[in-house]
Design an enzyme around this catalytic site. Sequence first.
Site, mmCIF file in Angstrom:
data_model
loop_
_atom_site.group_PDB
_atom_site.id
_atom_site.type_symbol
_atom_site.label_atom_id
_atom_site.label_comp_id
_atom_site.label_asym_id
_atom_site.label_seq_id
_atom_site.Cartn_x
_atom_site.Cartn_y
_atom_site.Cartn_z
ATOM 1 N N LYS A 1 17.390 19.319 12.659
ATOM 2 C CA LYS A 1 18.698 19.977 12.720
ATOM 3 C C LYS A 1 18.511 21.441 13.103
ATOM 4 C CE LYS A 1 22.503 21.421 9.734
ATOM 5 N NZ LYS A 1 23.003 21.527 8.377
ATOM 6 N N GLN A 2 17.456 22.044 12.533
ATOM 7 C CA GLN A 2 17.259 23.480 12.742
ATOM 8 C C GLN A 2 15.786 23.822 12.567
ATOM 9 O OE1 GLN A 2 19.668 23.733 8.997
ATOM 10 N NE2 GLN A 2 18.756 25.763 8.930
ATOM 11 N N GLU B 1 17.528 19.952 7.433
ATOM 12 C CA GLU B 1 18.237 19.030 6.539
ATOM 13 C C GLU B 1 18.332 17.602 7.071
ATOM 14 O OE1 GLU B 1 21.827 21.217 5.874
ATOM 15 O OE2 GLU B 1 20.810 22.635 4.552
ATOM 16 N N TRP C 1 20.856 30.631 1.506
ATOM 17 C CA TRP C 1 19.682 31.443 1.887
ATOM 18 C C TRP C 1 19.937 32.315 3.101
ATOM 19 C CZ3 TRP C 1 15.293 29.556 5.441
ATOM 20 C CH2 TRP C 1 15.803 28.807 6.494
ATOM 21 N N ASP C 2 21.175 32.321 3.610
ATOM 22 C CA ASP C 2 21.445 33.005 4.879
ATOM 23 C C ASP C 2 21.111 34.492 4.849
ATOM 24 O OD1 ASP C 2 22.967 30.556 4.508
ATOM 25 O OD2 ASP C 2 23.683 30.915 6.535
HETATM 26 C C1 BGC Z 1 22.273 25.081 7.288
HETATM 27 C C2 BGC Z 1 21.759 25.930 6.149
HETATM 28 C C3 BGC Z 1 22.627 27.158 6.001
HETATM 29 C C4 BGC Z 1 24.085 26.767 5.887
HETATM 30 C C5 BGC Z 1 25.007 27.965 5.850
HETATM 31 C C6 BGC Z 1 23.731 24.764 7.070
HETATM 32 O O1 BGC Z 1 24.224 24.042 8.166
HETATM 33 O O2 BGC Z 1 21.549 23.890 7.384
HETATM 34 O O3 BGC Z 1 20.423 26.316 6.417
HETATM 35 O O4 BGC Z 1 22.247 27.893 4.882
HETATM 36 O O5 BGC Z 1 24.462 25.965 6.984
HETATM 37 O O6 BGC Z 1 24.900 28.715 7.006
#
Ligand code: BGC
Length: 696
Positions: free
Chosen positions: A513-514, A393, A254-255
Amino acid sequence: RQELDMLNGILTRKVKFADRQGRQTQLRQRRLVSMDSPNLVGLETTIIPVNWSGRIQILSALDGRVSNTLVERYRQLNNEHLEQVGAGTSGEELIWLQVETVQSHIRIAEAARTRAFRDGRPIHPRRSIVRKLGYVGQEMEIPIKEGQSLGIEKIVAIYSSRDRAISESLIGALEEIRRADDFAELYKRHARSWNRLWERCNIEVAASHDWISQALNLHIFHLLQTASTHSVDLDVGIPPRGLNGEAYRGLIMWDEIFIFPFLNLRLPDITRSLLLYRYRRLHRARWAARQAGYEGAMFPWQSGSDGREEGQTWHLNPMSGCWIPDHTQLERHIGLAIAYNVWQYYQVTGDLDFMSSYGAEMLVEIARFWASKAQYNECIDRYEIRGIMGPDEFHEKYPGAEGAGIDNNAYTNVMVAWTLGRALDAIQQLPLEHHRDLREVLHIRDEELALWDHISRRMYVPFHDGIVNQFDGYERLEELDMAAYGRKYCNIHRLDRILRAEGDTPDRYKISKQADVLMLFYLFSSDELSELFSKMGYRMDQDIMSRTIDYYAERTCHGSTLSRVVHAWVLSRRDRELSWNLFLEALRSDISDIQGGTTHEGIHLGAMASTVDIVQRCYAGIEARGEVLWFDPCLPLEVERLRFDIEYRHHQVEVGIDRNRLRLISLTRDVAPIKIGFKGKIQELSPGSALELDLN
Ligand code: BGC
């Protein structure tokens, strides 16, 4: 010493070395991947024996035996993907190699031309051929005297069987290399192409540190290498780690939601083509939805070639060496990101053609999926979404639960409500004949539209203690003393891995995590978010926003580089110091490899693009909404001035912002005026004219 000249797109490497007998040699190498001719690359090497004379042996080769071994934890996986089809020579100067990918049978051909020069004059040393399976090279021995220079110029043409307007990849490569100019000419044209790109993409930031502008332009440089104007015609998506590394195996995630905003306002043709990459895989997403028992289209969390779900189901925790189940495929919000991207592209460009032919269909199918996934709960008279994962996540399931997934992730639910609304808007805005066609082809019934409308008004959003709740039950999780973990482990970005290695699980704690809930404040302006919540019958005011932001900011450990940019953005008008520090950290993500070892696995393209977008949209307060381009600048204290160009509805506009003024200059002729919104007032900007607005 290595120097990257971003303006001209060339990397120079200088080495001075000595052997045990004290013989000193200088080597200078320049390399480029042509921005002018997409199938050519060049490597120019100059060697000078400083204090000796003798012979230099040169081996110029094409090596198809490369394997994917950059990411340590993937090394035990299958990492050889090429098989030789043929190799050979052609005339004195050319060698060629053709390989085929073992699974997808894509042929890739390279043809190399090597030329040698002494003190700038061509020489013709005898060449012998070196052949191994998957490898071909030319070896030559060249006598040289102290102080003379030996130049080696290697130009390579690369074609694959997916290239267009070719007969066959090897024929394509050989023809191209025979036509190719020498390095100097190739470089001149390549540099001109880069210079033109910079005219559109350069960003100037007069800030407290000089390196900030440089870092931002480095990020743009990487972005334009990955998604260049040459990829517009190709069927390619945008991999999170660029083309530089192997992490995530090149899969598309999804980046792009972090990357498209920059491209929309600079090179919208690239966004359009990247959206078409998704459109071509819509049929696969429809099939995935049907298989899972839903309607519409369910886009995969990680995907490649044909758009099937390729997300891993097992994950190696490098801290414990254990493989654990990976449920990230439940991050169904990927489809919402695609819907958001379609809509944003449309807002900036007004490209109704795209919307009519592709965009509306994607929005409808994504809306359908969510309408079939949402469940009506009579007790609360609202719709719920169960058994999925949000962007954070760390929370894959409820503590102790058998099955994976959490319920009513606020980010997902709000995005669903928004997407259903936009799908309705898109259908309404299509020209009549397209509107009719779409409804007929996709069998869109009135009742279906009424259902979307109802869901978009009655979606459930969890709250706890007056803030938005990340998901149902989050409020019952335990607090974790992050500071204590910070003292014990110097790097706690991946608290999930730490906890699991200790026999615990992040599912139990109020840690992220984010950015998850905070993604909402990143994607929408506060006005739009308040409207959205009020449409659903909830209150969203400054106080709730501030408290929600503070709450999650304290509990997030930024295990993804995407997280810092979101936090820097949402805190920019609230906690300027923290926001600025997060922005600086995000800027250093790859320059300093702040995660301690992930940069060599590939750059973090989402974070790179987003740092530029923070300057562009967040500090300038740009929002493309409806027919108006809104500005609401708010520079950090450390930034004196900004200057950059944007493209909006066929206008190229120079944007200049300092502490007192916002200046917009239209650099375009012969297009309709555009509408500029500032402090609630809308004004027109005609082609070739300027607007100066007082920020005080
Ligand atoms: C993140 C995802 C992201 C991926 C690639 C992962 O660590 O949790 O949101 O899409 O990295 O950047």
